[in-house]
Write an enzyme that holds these catalytic residues in place. Structure first.
Site, PDB file in Angstrom:
ATOM      1  N   GLY A   7       0.739   0.065  -8.957  1.00 50.53           N
ATOM      2  CA  GLY A   7       0.434  -1.147  -8.184  1.00 50.53           C
ATOM      3  C   GLY A   7       1.512  -1.544  -7.200  1.00 50.53           C
ATOM      4  O   GLY A   7       1.588  -2.711  -6.806  1.00 50.53           O
ATOM      5  N   LYS A   8       2.309  -0.586  -6.741  1.00 49.69           N
ATOM      6  CA  LYS A   8       3.353  -0.914  -5.747  1.00 49.69           C
ATOM      7  C   LYS A   8       2.743  -1.508  -4.487  1.00 49.69           C
ATOM      8  O   LYS A   8       3.246  -2.479  -3.942  1.00 49.69           O
ATOM      9  CB  LYS A   8       4.137   0.348  -5.321  1.00 49.69           C
ATOM     10  CG  LYS A   8       5.060   0.910  -6.354  1.00 49.69           C
ATOM     11  CD  LYS A   8       5.845   2.079  -5.814  1.00 49.69           C
ATOM     12  CE  LYS A   8       4.977   3.186  -5.253  1.00 49.69           C
ATOM     13  NZ  LYS A   8       4.124   3.833  -6.261  1.00 49.69           N
ATOM     14  N   THR A   9       1.653  -0.883  -4.001  1.00 50.90           N
ATOM     15  CA  THR A   9       1.069  -1.354  -2.744  1.00 50.90           C
ATOM     16  C   THR A   9       0.489  -2.754  -2.915  1.00 50.90           C
ATOM     17  O   THR A   9       0.710  -3.631  -2.064  1.00 50.90           O
ATOM     18  CB  THR A   9      -0.039  -0.385  -2.272  1.00 50.90           C
ATOM     19  OG1 THR A   9       0.540   0.912  -2.122  1.00 50.90           O
ATOM     20  CG2 THR A   9      -0.630  -0.826  -0.946  1.00 50.90           C
ATOM     21  N   VAL A  10      -0.223  -2.963  -4.017  1.00 58.75           N
ATOM     22  CA  VAL A  10      -0.838  -4.279  -4.229  1.00 58.75           C
ATOM     23  C   VAL A  10       0.250  -5.350  -4.388  1.00 58.75           C
ATOM     24  O   VAL A  10       0.176  -6.417  -3.770  1.00 58.75           O
ATOM     25  CB  VAL A  10      -1.798  -4.231  -5.445  1.00 58.75           C
ATOM     26  CG1 VAL A  10      -2.237  -5.622  -5.859  1.00 58.75           C
ATOM     27  CG2 VAL A  10      -3.015  -3.379  -5.090  1.00 58.75           C
ATOM     28  N   ASP A  70      -2.249   2.727   2.333  1.00 63.38           N
ATOM     29  CA  ASP A  70      -1.190   1.819   1.853  1.00 63.38           C
ATOM     30  C   ASP A  70      -0.653   1.003   3.016  1.00 63.38           C
ATOM     31  O   ASP A  70      -0.540  -0.223   2.946  1.00 63.38           O
ATOM     32  CB  ASP A  70      -0.020   2.608   1.233  1.00 63.38           C
ATOM     33  CG  ASP A  70      -0.304   3.049  -0.200  1.00 63.38           C
ATOM     34  OD1 ASP A  70      -1.458   2.912  -0.644  1.00 63.38           O
ATOM     35  OD2 ASP A  70       0.636   3.526  -0.867  1.00 63.38           O
ATOM     36  N   GLY A 121       5.607   6.877  -5.094  1.00 68.44           N
ATOM     37  CA  GLY A 121       5.619   7.343  -6.489  1.00 68.44           C
ATOM     38  C   GLY A 121       6.582   6.513  -7.316  1.00 68.44           C
ATOM     39  O   GLY A 121       6.656   5.295  -7.166  1.00 68.44           O
ATOM     40  N   LYS A 157       7.044   1.689   4.641  1.00 69.28           N
ATOM     41  CA  LYS A 157       6.923   2.743   3.625  1.00 69.28           C
ATOM     42  C   LYS A 157       7.468   4.004   4.288  1.00 69.28           C
ATOM     43  O   LYS A 157       7.035   4.354   5.391  1.00 69.28           O
ATOM     44  CB  LYS A 157       5.439   2.874   3.244  1.00 69.28           C
ATOM     45  CG  LYS A 157       5.149   3.945   2.222  1.00 69.28           C
ATOM     46  CD  LYS A 157       3.906   3.667   1.396  1.00 69.28           C
ATOM     47  CE  LYS A 157       3.672   4.847   0.450  1.00 69.28           C
ATOM     48  NZ  LYS A 157       3.564   4.469  -0.944  1.00 69.28           N
ATOM     49  N   THR A 192       3.522   6.441 -10.268  1.00 64.68           N
ATOM     50  CA  THR A 192       2.578   6.286  -9.162  1.00 64.68           C
ATOM     51  C   THR A 192       1.351   5.513  -9.670  1.00 64.68           C
ATOM     52  O   THR A 192       1.103   5.458 -10.888  1.00 64.68           O
ATOM     53  CB  THR A 192       2.190   7.680  -8.603  1.00 64.68           C
ATOM     54  OG1 THR A 192       1.348   7.509  -7.471  1.00 64.68           O
ATOM     55  CG2 THR A 192       1.468   8.525  -9.636  1.00 64.68           C
ATOM     56  N   GLU A 193       0.619   4.873  -8.778  1.00 64.15           N
ATOM     57  CA  GLU A 193      -0.654   4.179  -9.108  1.00 64.15           C
ATOM     58  C   GLU A 193      -0.480   2.995 -10.049  1.00 64.15           C
ATOM     59  O   GLU A 193      -1.444   2.575 -10.710  1.00 64.15           O
ATOM     60  CB  GLU A 193      -1.668   5.169  -9.730  1.00 64.15           C
ATOM     61  CG  GLU A 193      -2.200   6.206  -8.758  1.00 64.15           C
ATOM     62  CD  GLU A 193      -3.184   5.645  -7.752  1.00 64.15           C
ATOM     63  OE1 GLU A 193      -4.213   5.118  -8.157  1.00 64.15           O
ATOM     64  OE2 GLU A 193      -2.887   5.719  -6.545  1.00 64.15           O
ATOM     65  N   GLU A 211       7.920  -0.623   0.463  1.00 65.02           N
ATOM     66  CA  GLU A 211       7.317   0.065  -0.688  1.00 65.02           C
ATOM     67  C   GLU A 211       7.887   1.469  -0.813  1.00 65.02           C
ATOM     68  O   GLU A 211       7.964   2.211   0.177  1.00 65.02           O
ATOM     69  CB  GLU A 211       5.780   0.160  -0.517  1.00 65.02           C
ATOM     70  CG  GLU A 211       5.138   0.819  -1.730  1.00 65.02           C
ATOM     71  CD  GLU A 211       3.660   1.167  -1.578  1.00 65.02           C
ATOM     72  OE1 GLU A 211       2.997   0.686  -0.652  1.00 65.02           O
ATOM     73  OE2 GLU A 211       3.186   1.964  -2.422  1.00 65.02           O
ATOM     74  N   GLY A 212       8.249   1.854  -2.033  1.00 64.31           N
ATOM     75  CA  GLY A 212       8.691   3.221  -2.280  1.00 64.31           C
ATOM     76  C   GLY A 212       7.504   4.169  -2.305  1.00 64.31           C
ATOM     77  O   GLY A 212       6.411   3.854  -1.835  1.00 64.31           O
ATOM     78  N   SER A 267       1.517   9.844   1.292  1.00 69.25           N
ATOM     79  CA  SER A 267       0.725  11.047   0.991  1.00 69.25           C
ATOM     80  C   SER A 267      -0.729  10.639   0.781  1.00 69.25           C
ATOM     81  O   SER A 267      -1.029   9.454   0.649  1.00 69.25           O
ATOM     82  CB  SER A 267       1.245  11.697  -0.285  1.00 69.25           C
ATOM     83  OG  SER A 267       2.617  11.938  -0.183  1.00 69.25           O
TER      84      SER A 267
END
Ligand code: ATP
Ligand code: MG
Length: 245
Positions: free
Chosen positions: A14-17, A55, A120, A37, A11-12, A117-118, A41
């Protein structure tokens, strides 16, 4: 109709970016672009008291979609910053697989290319017995894995790639996020070497550290330009089978 799934070593990472970067590039290439997505959460209430996924908000802007599409981009919004299986249990919400899958299929069929996007990492539980990899498998989406050149990340990249293979998922390659050419030393450059050597996957690009205002102001054109300069979009599209016009 083409879809690309975005997972990461954690997690964190950078999937969203990275998902937003890919969506922005696709949009400015002129493709009708979707984003999705399955569940989010750590969502926050907007001024009208509606739970919003930041996100999904970022992805929407990158793809050139309107905020009204929010609920089509993410069917489950959960307050606690926990895996959806647990955040939904605490919220008393039952996550339905068919809802997550139907929403994704609708997004895919309404757009030339969709970035999914997944949540986590690849084995994060969406429900108690349905993991992110099950979601990507059911949609038959080829994946990119977002990695970050920090200590320990080669191990996580190898485990993620191998886990994807064992579960029959196609992985197109890796995208390194937060790359800083100026400060890269032997840790960072050796990570690049071992990512490719140990996973057998190509590095499809290295997204640099981006200015905060670009991310906060959803500057999708600037993001698309940076993406085109640093990520091999042609290669991603060709590995994924190409976009049907
Ligand atoms: N290339 C980048 N440049 C600058 N900031 C970045 C970059 N990539 C990610 N960040 C920042 O790092 C944080 C985590 O990134 P992001 O939200 O994309 O991770 P994630 O993998 O999607 O996390 P989650 O598992 O919560 O969905 C965010 O605050 C984001 O703005
Ligand atoms: Mg995210």
């Amino acid at each position: 109709m083409l879809g690309i799934g975005v997972t990461a070593t954690d997690t964190e990472i950078g999937k969203t970016v990275v998902s937003g970067a890919l969506a922005a590039a696709m949009q400015y290439r002129g493709y009708k672009t979707g984003v999705y997505k399955p569940a989010a959460s750590g969502c926050v209430n907007n001024s009208a008291g509606k739970l919003i996924s930041t996100d999904a908000e970022f992805l929407l802007h990158c793809a050139g979609l309107q905020m009204e599409e929010h609920d089509k981009v993410v069917p489950y919004v959960l307050k606690d910053a926990l895996a959806p299986a647990e955040a939904s249990r605490l919220a008393g919400v039952k996550i339905e697989l068919r809802v997550m899958l139907a929403g994704a299929r609708q997004m895919l069929s309404n757009h030339q290319i969709s970035i999914v996007e997944g949540v986590g990492g690849i084995s994060a539980p969406l429900t108690e017995d349905y993991l992110v990899k099950d979601f990507f498998r059911d949609l038959q989406l080829p994946l990119v894995i977002v990695v970050k050149a920090v200590l320990g990340n080669v191990n996580h990249a190898v485990l993620t790639a191998e886990y994807a293979r064992v579960h029959g998922l196609q992985v197109l390659g890796l995208i390194v996020n937060g790359w800083d050419e100026k400060t890269a030393g032997s840790l960072e450059t050796s990570n690049l070497y071992y990512y490719e050597k140990l996973t057998g996957l190509p590095i499809l690009g290295k997204l640099p550290v981006l200015p905060q205002e670009l991310l906060q102001e959803f500057e999708s054109r600037a993001l698309a330009e940076i993406t085109e300069a640093n990520i091999d979009i042609d290669k991603i599209l060709s590995l994924a089978g190409g976009v049907v016009k």
